[in-house]
Design a protein around this motif. Sequence first.
Motif, PDB file in Angstrom:
ATOM      1  N   ALA A 278      24.966   4.155  28.311  1.00  0.00           N
ATOM      2  CA  ALA A 278      24.732   5.494  28.859  1.00  0.00           C
ATOM      3  C   ALA A 278      24.420   5.429  30.348  1.00  0.00           C
ATOM      4  N   ALA A 279      23.692   4.424  30.769  1.00  0.00           N
ATOM      5  CA  ALA A 279      23.367   4.273  32.187  1.00  0.00           C
ATOM      6  C   ALA A 279      24.632   4.010  33.007  1.00  0.00           C
ATOM      7  N   ILE A 280      25.527   3.175  32.495  1.00  0.00           N
ATOM      8  CA  ILE A 280      26.799   2.925  33.186  1.00  0.00           C
ATOM      9  C   ILE A 280      27.614   4.212  33.263  1.00  0.00           C
ATOM     10  N   ALA A 281      27.619   4.978  32.164  1.00  0.00           N
ATOM     11  CA  ALA A 281      28.397   6.214  32.118  1.00  0.00           C
ATOM     12  C   ALA A 281      27.900   7.222  33.157  1.00  0.00           C
ATOM     13  N   PHE A 282      26.605   7.386  33.268  1.00  0.00           N
ATOM     14  CA  PHE A 282      26.084   8.345  34.241  1.00  0.00           C
ATOM     15  C   PHE A 282      26.271   7.859  35.673  1.00  0.00           C
ATOM     16  N   SER A 283      26.245   6.567  35.887  1.00  0.00           N
ATOM     17  CA  SER A 283      26.531   6.031  37.214  1.00  0.00           C
ATOM     18  C   SER A 283      27.978   6.312  37.598  1.00  0.00           C
ATOM     19  N   LEU A 284      28.889   6.163  36.633  1.00  0.00           N
ATOM     20  CA  LEU A 284      30.291   6.478  36.882  1.00  0.00           C
ATOM     21  C   LEU A 284      30.466   7.968  37.159  1.00  0.00           C
ATOM     22  N   ALA A 285      29.802   8.819  36.383  1.00  0.00           N
ATOM     23  CA  ALA A 285      29.897  10.265  36.600  1.00  0.00           C
ATOM     24  C   ALA A 285      29.402  10.643  37.992  1.00  0.00           C
ATOM     25  N   ALA A 286      28.301  10.024  38.425  1.00  0.00           N
ATOM     26  CA  ALA A 286      27.764  10.313  39.757  1.00  0.00           C
ATOM     27  C   ALA A 286      28.752   9.893  40.848  1.00  0.00           C
ATOM     28  N   LEU A 287      29.412   8.763  40.658  1.00  0.00           N
ATOM     29  CA  LEU A 287      30.391   8.299  41.630  1.00  0.00           C
ATOM     30  C   LEU A 287      31.583   9.252  41.711  1.00  0.00           C
ATOM     31  N   ILE A 288      32.077   9.722  40.550  1.00  0.00           N
ATOM     32  CA  ILE A 288      33.204  10.660  40.532  1.00  0.00           C
ATOM     33  C   ILE A 288      32.833  11.968  41.220  1.00  0.00           C
ATOM     34  N   ILE A 289      31.637  12.484  40.936  1.00  0.00           N
ATOM     35  CA  ILE A 289      31.192  13.728  41.564  1.00  0.00           C
ATOM     36  C   ILE A 289      31.075  13.560  43.074  1.00  0.00           C
ATOM     37  N   LEU A 290      30.531  12.424  43.503  1.00  0.00           N
ATOM     38  CA  LEU A 290      30.385  12.171  44.941  1.00  0.00           C
ATOM     39  C   LEU A 290      31.743  12.129  45.629  1.00  0.00           C
ATOM     40  N   LEU A 291      32.689  11.410  45.056  1.00  0.00           N
ATOM     41  CA  LEU A 291      34.018  11.319  45.659  1.00  0.00           C
ATOM     42  C   LEU A 291      34.714  12.677  45.684  1.00  0.00           C
ATOM     43  N   THR A 292      34.528  13.473  44.640  1.00  0.00           N
ATOM     44  CA  THR A 292      35.137  14.803  44.604  1.00  0.00           C
ATOM     45  C   THR A 292      34.552  15.707  45.682  1.00  0.00           C
ATOM     46  N   LEU A 293      33.235  15.634  45.886  1.00  0.00           N
ATOM     47  CA  LEU A 293      32.604  16.436  46.932  1.00  0.00           C
ATOM     48  C   LEU A 293      33.062  16.010  48.318  1.00  0.00           C
ATOM     49  N   ILE A 294      33.185  14.695  48.522  1.00  0.00           N
ATOM     50  CA  ILE A 294      33.676  14.201  49.814  1.00  0.00           C
ATOM     51  C   ILE A 294      35.104  14.674  50.046  1.00  0.00           C
ATOM     52  N   GLN A 295      35.923  14.589  49.004  1.00  0.00           N
ATOM     53  CA  GLN A 295      37.306  15.033  49.127  1.00  0.00           C
ATOM     54  C   GLN A 295      37.368  16.525  49.435  1.00  0.00           C
ATOM     55  N   ARG A 296      36.539  17.310  48.776  1.00  0.00           N
ATOM     56  CA  ARG A 296      36.530  18.750  49.033  1.00  0.00           C
ATOM     57  C   ARG A 296      36.063  19.050  50.445  1.00  0.00           C
ATOM     58  N   ARG A 297      35.110  18.281  50.932  1.00  0.00           N
ATOM     59  CA  ARG A 297      34.593  18.499  52.296  1.00  0.00           C
ATOM     60  C   ARG A 297      35.661  18.208  53.332  1.00  0.00           C
ATOM     61  N   TRP A 298      36.467  17.182  53.115  1.00  0.00           N
ATOM     62  CA  TRP A 298      37.459  16.774  54.109  1.00  0.00           C
ATOM     63  C   TRP A 298      38.825  17.413  53.909  1.00  0.00           C
ATOM     64  N   PHE A 299      39.229  17.581  52.653  1.00  0.00           N
ATOM     65  CA  PHE A 299      40.603  18.004  52.385  1.00  0.00           C
ATOM     66  C   PHE A 299      40.721  19.304  51.590  1.00  0.00           C
ATOM     67  N   GLY A 300      39.610  19.875  51.187  1.00  0.00           N
ATOM     68  CA  GLY A 300      39.696  21.034  50.302  1.00  0.00           C
ATOM     69  C   GLY A 300      39.520  22.362  50.985  1.00  0.00           C
ATOM     70  N   GLY A 301      39.733  22.419  52.284  1.00  0.00           N
ATOM     71  CA  GLY A 301      39.575  23.678  53.005  1.00  0.00           C
ATOM     72  C   GLY A 301      40.747  24.611  52.815  1.00  0.00           C
ATOM     73  N   GLU A 302      40.713  25.709  53.577  1.00  0.00           N
ATOM     74  CA  GLU A 302      41.800  26.680  53.493  1.00  0.00           C
ATOM     75  C   GLU A 302      43.040  26.145  54.194  1.00  0.00           C
ATOM     76  N   ILE A 303      44.153  26.813  53.922  1.00  0.00           N
ATOM     77  CA  ILE A 303      45.425  26.437  54.546  1.00  0.00           C
ATOM     78  C   ILE A 303      45.342  26.641  56.043  1.00  0.00           C
ATOM     79  N   ASP A 304      45.778  25.623  56.804  1.00  0.00           N
ATOM     80  CA  ASP A 304      45.743  25.733  58.266  1.00  0.00           C
ATOM     81  C   ASP A 304      46.790  26.733  58.749  1.00  0.00           C
TER      82      ASP A 304
END
Length: 278
Positions: free
Chosen positions: A252-278
């Motif tokens: 369970a600890a490994i699973a939640f660590s993986l979930a946290a990593l996926i959420i972090l990468l998704t937020l970073i991706q949204r911050r850099w690439f998830g904006g409106e159309i230029d």
Amino acid sequence: MAPALFVLSIFVILPILYAVFLSFHKVQLLGGIEYEFIGLRNFARLRSDERVWIALKNTIEYVAIVVPAQTILALVMAVTLNSGIRGRNLWRILYFLPTVTSSAVLTLIFMWIYNTNGLLNDFLGFLGLPTYNWLGDPAVALRSIMIMNIWSTAPFFMVIYLAALQGIPRSVYEAAELDGANGWQQFIRITVPLLKPVTFFVVAMGIIGTFQLFDQSYIFSGGTGGPNNATLTVVLLIYQAVFRTLQMGYGAAIAFSLAALIILLTLIQRRWFGGEID
């Protein structure tokens, strides 16, 4: 909404809460279930577990190669089908077949193809190219899974791109043609920018899916993550911790660590690439 909320609670919310509970406990299953509270020791153990770092390295390498490759391939296939080629309905069916085929069946087919005396090595030998032990060589085992999954997952994202392409007004391209833009310039300056929100979705879904690689790695290696841990992924490691060594709290600890990593990468991706159309 009550029936839907009831099902969501039973099959999603309660298991998540129970997994959170397990991650802070050492669970004894033999001779009756017993829970021993150990705080953050399961999470602290992750730092010193060599197999965790091996699995994380393999998974990140897999994500870094598969996600860009399947995204580019999906976009190329979608643009090709949207260009008005003859027999495109037939091509759509042929392209999409891998997506609707069972993952286990595809893996078994590719194991036959990757066999040392299989179709792929026969083809490479016919061309005078070097052959490989695709399933037994640690240097190429993970690449074998990459090739299979890029081929089998790109068609799903192709359909998403194709729907988005058909939603772009033809008048935009006609105006660009009047201004003298060629096909490549239209693709770079019109198609790619207008597909930015769709690309964010495709990449986000690709990252989530690839970080959860399990079934192909399990079937290829017989559940061991071999050869020499070359196909060991984080989710396969979770399976081994829970079902083979009965360390439910650690799994369970490994699973939640993986979930946290996926959420972090998704937020970073949204911050850099998830904006409106230029």
